[in-house]
Design a protein around this motif. Structure first.
Motif, PDB file in Angstrom:
ATOM      1  N   PRO A 197       0.821  -1.229   0.000  1.00  0.00           N
ATOM      2  CA  PRO A 197       0.000   0.000   0.000  1.00  0.00           C
ATOM      3  C   PRO A 197       0.852   1.275   0.000  1.00  0.00           C
ATOM      4  O   PRO A 197       0.505   2.262  -0.658  1.00  0.00           O
ATOM      5  N   GLN A 198       1.959   1.249   0.737  1.00  0.00           N
ATOM      6  CA  GLN A 198       2.763   2.473   0.814  1.00  0.00           C
ATOM      7  C   GLN A 198       3.432   2.778  -0.535  1.00  0.00           C
ATOM      8  O   GLN A 198       3.429   3.919  -1.007  1.00  0.00           O
ATOM      9  N   LEU A 199       3.964   1.721  -1.188  1.00  0.00           N
ATOM     10  CA  LEU A 199       4.582   1.918  -2.512  1.00  0.00           C
ATOM     11  C   LEU A 199       3.527   2.415  -3.500  1.00  0.00           C
ATOM     12  O   LEU A 199       3.782   3.325  -4.291  1.00  0.00           O
ATOM     13  N   ARG A 200       2.338   1.817  -3.451  1.00  0.00           N
ATOM     14  CA  ARG A 200       1.282   2.230  -4.375  1.00  0.00           C
ATOM     15  C   ARG A 200       0.922   3.702  -4.144  1.00  0.00           C
ATOM     16  O   ARG A 200       0.774   4.463  -5.101  1.00  0.00           O
ATOM     17  N   ARG A 201       0.801   4.086  -2.863  1.00  0.00           N
ATOM     18  CA  ARG A 201       0.451   5.472  -2.586  1.00  0.00           C
ATOM     19  C   ARG A 201       1.519   6.424  -3.159  1.00  0.00           C
ATOM     20  O   ARG A 201       1.204   7.428  -3.799  1.00  0.00           O
ATOM     21  N   GLN A 202       2.785   6.073  -2.929  1.00  0.00           N
ATOM     22  CA  GLN A 202       3.869   6.922  -3.439  1.00  0.00           C
ATOM     23  C   GLN A 202       3.856   6.998  -4.972  1.00  0.00           C
ATOM     24  O   GLN A 202       4.083   8.053  -5.566  1.00  0.00           O
ATOM     25  N   LEU A 203       3.602   5.845  -5.624  1.00  0.00           N
ATOM     26  CA  LEU A 203       3.545   5.835  -7.092  1.00  0.00           C
ATOM     27  C   LEU A 203       2.419   6.736  -7.588  1.00  0.00           C
ATOM     28  O   LEU A 203       2.606   7.563  -8.487  1.00  0.00           O
ATOM     29  N   LEU A 204       1.236   6.582  -6.976  1.00  0.00           N
ATOM     30  CA  LEU A 204       0.090   7.381  -7.429  1.00  0.00           C
ATOM     31  C   LEU A 204       0.316   8.870  -7.158  1.00  0.00           C
ATOM     32  O   LEU A 204      -0.103   9.734  -7.941  1.00  0.00           O
ATOM     33  N   GLU A 205       0.998   9.168  -6.046  1.00  0.00           N
ATOM     34  CA  GLU A 205       1.321  10.571  -5.775  1.00  0.00           C
ATOM     35  C   GLU A 205       2.252  11.150  -6.840  1.00  0.00           C
ATOM     36  O   GLU A 205       2.105  12.296  -7.261  1.00  0.00           O
ATOM     37  N   ALA A 206       3.204  10.325  -7.287  1.00  0.00           N
ATOM     38  CA  ALA A 206       4.135  10.793  -8.329  1.00  0.00           C
ATOM     39  C   ALA A 206       3.409  10.997  -9.665  1.00  0.00           C
ATOM     40  O   ALA A 206       3.637  11.988 -10.370  1.00  0.00           O
ATOM     41  N   PHE A 207       2.519  10.036 -10.002  1.00  0.00           N
ATOM     42  CA  PHE A 207       1.683  10.209 -11.199  1.00  0.00           C
ATOM     43  C   PHE A 207       0.897  11.520 -11.092  1.00  0.00           C
ATOM     44  O   PHE A 207       0.801  12.299 -12.055  1.00  0.00           O
ATOM     45  N   ASP A 208       0.344  11.757  -9.889  1.00  0.00           N
ATOM     46  CA  ASP A 208      -0.508  12.925  -9.725  1.00  0.00           C
ATOM     47  C   ASP A 208       0.312  14.220  -9.793  1.00  0.00           C
ATOM     48  O   ASP A 208      -0.156  15.238 -10.312  1.00  0.00           O
ATOM     49  N   ARG A 209       1.537  14.141  -9.291  1.00  0.00           N
ATOM     50  CA  ARG A 209       2.419  15.305  -9.398  1.00  0.00           C
ATOM     51  C   ARG A 209       2.704  15.606 -10.875  1.00  0.00           C
ATOM     52  O   ARG A 209       2.708  16.774 -11.290  1.00  0.00           O
ATOM     53  N   GLN A 210       2.877  14.536 -11.662  1.00  0.00           N
ATOM     54  CA  GLN A 210       3.123  14.741 -13.098  1.00  0.00           C
ATOM     55  C   GLN A 210       1.868  15.328 -13.764  1.00  0.00           C
ATOM     56  O   GLN A 210       1.964  16.249 -14.576  1.00  0.00           O
ATOM     57  N   ARG A 211       0.700  14.814 -13.376  1.00  0.00           N
ATOM     58  CA  ARG A 211      -0.558  15.352 -13.915  1.00  0.00           C
ATOM     59  C   ARG A 211      -0.685  16.842 -13.593  1.00  0.00           C
ATOM     60  O   ARG A 211      -0.964  17.666 -14.480  1.00  0.00           O
ATOM     61  N   ARG A 212      -0.443  17.197 -12.316  1.00  0.00           N
ATOM     62  CA  ARG A 212      -0.599  18.598 -11.926  1.00  0.00           C
ATOM     63  C   ARG A 212       0.425  19.487 -12.625  1.00  0.00           C
ATOM     64  O   ARG A 212       0.121  20.618 -12.999  1.00  0.00           O
TER      65      ARG A 212
END
Ligand SMILES: [Fe+3]
Ligand SMILES: [Fe+3]
Lengths: 104, 279, 279, 104
Positions: free
Chosen positions: C24-39
């Motif tokens: 779960p922690q790795l997934r959260r970090q990955l999705l946060e990075a995707f979201d940072r790229q989106r923003r």
């Protein structure tokens, strides 16, 4: 990009005798496989070779469709000239620049 | 050094389909020139013919239009057109997929060719083959340049393809002939079909045999279309062969407008193996 | 100067299809990075995303395999995979054929791209889009590099494609983001699926963010296959983006092996518009 | 180049749900449209996913055929491993170099 699908249909008919047979047996089913406007379906059904030319169909594709629809060469050339008289100059594609008055 | 011969020829389908309707003397001269090219290829011991043509929506459509493509099939097939109309019987055509692979890998170092593991030849390949290897004894490596549908690549990339093909051919141990086939001025299948711009054609051919790179690369698609019609986009194939054979001046073996064939028919010899390289 | 952002991201279909099975922690970090790229893409005001991916036989097969291809359709469609399996709903995706045409004509000056007037996105496009433009509000210009089927073009041509794309993007008035998406080490759909070569991946990523051209172009397909598996041929896509952004050092926003996603997942930021160029 | 046609058939099935339906209704007719050896037809009909893998079918194509034939992921992976045990290493294509012993 509907012209694209008119041309794609002709491309498939030219390449594949089986599809050609299906087409002439049941054109409406085949039309349903392509995204076409009503004007395009009508022009293909008649066929109105002149209108297809004016729409911008590439003649390397159109020629074969005329042949399989029973046109001989002079009839095919005449149909394109009639199309220009009736519908005006070619609307898009390569021939939009050509005068279409003919050479021979 | 394995390029043993290079040239260009016309591929109008009328040469076979309406063959006998031309002026008999012009036809005889054209067929003699084709036959001279055939004998030269055979005499040079060619083990494969790399044929650069421009097909007419027989294999490639705008759903996936390759700028440059090289065949890598086990065998080819043609003509795709009605054989009774084209008057060329349908047949399989021998290939050499191993040589194809070596050529593609080498060409890919500088030019981004696609590959095709199937290929149905249309008159663009089948008409030249009918005259140049009528028994289909020599394996063919088909090369296609998109000359039908915009966006088309600029002429200097066809030049680059010619250089890359030459280098690849020279690195192969096989004896290879290189033939380009494409139109001079013509307006195929349109109401202007039959129109011929002889002066434009003769100037182009003079540039080709003299390998005038600057003059050849100065043709724009706008000028070409206006002066030579849609069929003249096929000059890309001849420009490619001129690039591949830049070091030699070529010869015109035939060049005459033949109205019933709807174009200026030409046979150009652009490279013959120098005597000191003959084995 | 219209490149407003460039980066790379992973596209493993397991990120959506087996999403919750990861740590779960790795997934959260990955999705946060995707979201940072989106923003970042949205914040830069991108009016189009040029997405360089490697599709997996959804559109292109060996009958006509394009080395490089750019989409020029009126709209795209995806994902082609079962949406219940991939867990991404099927939809049409906005295009910009006019911008496509301008980019293709410019890129064609030096790189021989094909064009495609239809394109069904597979997970190689659909997974990144799902995270980077989840509402599909930004038009996409898809670019494909053949990373599936030999003969494949050499890495220095992917570098050339990157340079050509950058030049084309810079000559367009639109604000454009450039995203590359392709694998690090992975052995997709084979008995070796799930194997990850983390050390090889981290070295590669270090070369990418530091734009070490010589080191990147020194990878051979033989080494890549041995160390990184068939999926690693997709490094062509990241090499392309590194070339397009050579002047800036990049940043690693996420890079961790996630075994259930069968690869090292990474989000790299390779170009941000300098402050003095912001409009 | 018969492997080429095995892969082309799988490519068509993956892209087109209509062809997929035709295939599962009447496989023999569809086989007839491709140049295939008897061994290939047999491997496709069973299906023998392990043999198809050993023949050299690209796994990006094979995976989808396994799925549409009812294999779940672990069954698919196991079928390839069984194939290597039964038929030996991959004969051609990308995976001819891979040990296939598996990672997880
Ligand atoms: Fe032609
Ligand atoms: Fe991938």
């Amino acid at each position: 990009m509907s012209l694209y699908y008119v041309q794609k249909l002709l491309y498939h008919l030219n390449r594949d005798p089986v599809q050609q047979q299906h087409f002439f047996e049941d054109r409406d089913t085949v039309f349903g496989h392509y995204t076409l406007t009503e004007e395009e379906v009508d022009a293909l059904r008649k066929p109105d070779i002149g209108l297809l030319y004016v729409m911008g169909v590439n003649a390397q594709l159109l020629m074969h469709y005329a042949t399989m629809s029973g046109y001989d060469w002079p009839q095919y050339i005449q149909a394109m000239r009639d199309g220009i008289d009736q519908y005006g100059p070619v609307r898009e594609g390569l021939y939009a620049m050509q005068d279409g008055k003919g050479a021979i | 050094m394995s390029l043993v011969y290079a040239g260009t020829c016309c591929h109008s389908p009328a040469i076979t389909s309406r063959g006998e309707m031309a002026d008999p003397q012009l036809r005889r001269q054209l067929l003699e020139a084709f036959d001279r090219q055939r004998r030269t290829i055979e005499g040079a011991g060619a083990e494969a013919i790399v044929m650069v043509s421009s097909e007419h929506f027989a294999n490639f459509f705008m759903d996936n239009m390759p700028t440059f493509s090289i065949g890598i099939a086990d065998e080819y097939y043609g003509p795709i057109e009605d054989p009774n109309w084209l008057k060329i019987p349908r047949t399989t055509i021998p290939a050499n997929p191993d040589l194809s692979l070596r050529l593609i890998n080498q060409v890919m170092q500088s030019v981004d060719v696609c590959f095709a593991q199937e290929w149905k030849f249309d008159h663009g390949m089948s008409v030249p083959l009918h005259f140049l290897t009528p028994q289909y004894k020599i394996p063919i490596i088909p090369v296609n340049i998109n000359c039908q549908s915009k966006p088309m690549s600029p002429l200097h990339r066809s030049w680059a393809l010619g250089l890359a093909l030459r280098e690849a051919i020279n690195s192969a141990p096989e004896k290879i002939a290189l033939i380009g086939t494409g139109g001079t001025s013509h307006w195929p299948c349109t109401p202007d079909s039959g129109k011929i711009n002889e002066a434009w054609d003769r100037t182009l051919i003079d540039h080709l045999i003299n390998k005038r790179k600057d003059a050849l690369l100065a043709y724009t698609d706008e000028d070409t279309y206006r002066e030579g019609g849609g069929g003249a986009f096929e000059i890309r194939t001849s420009v490619c062969i001129a690039a591949a054979t830049e070091e030699q001046t070529g010869e015109v073996w035939f060049c005459e407008p033949i109205p019933i064939y709807a174009t200026t028919c030409s046979i150009l010899s652009l490279y013959q193996q120098p005597l000191d390289l003959l084995t």
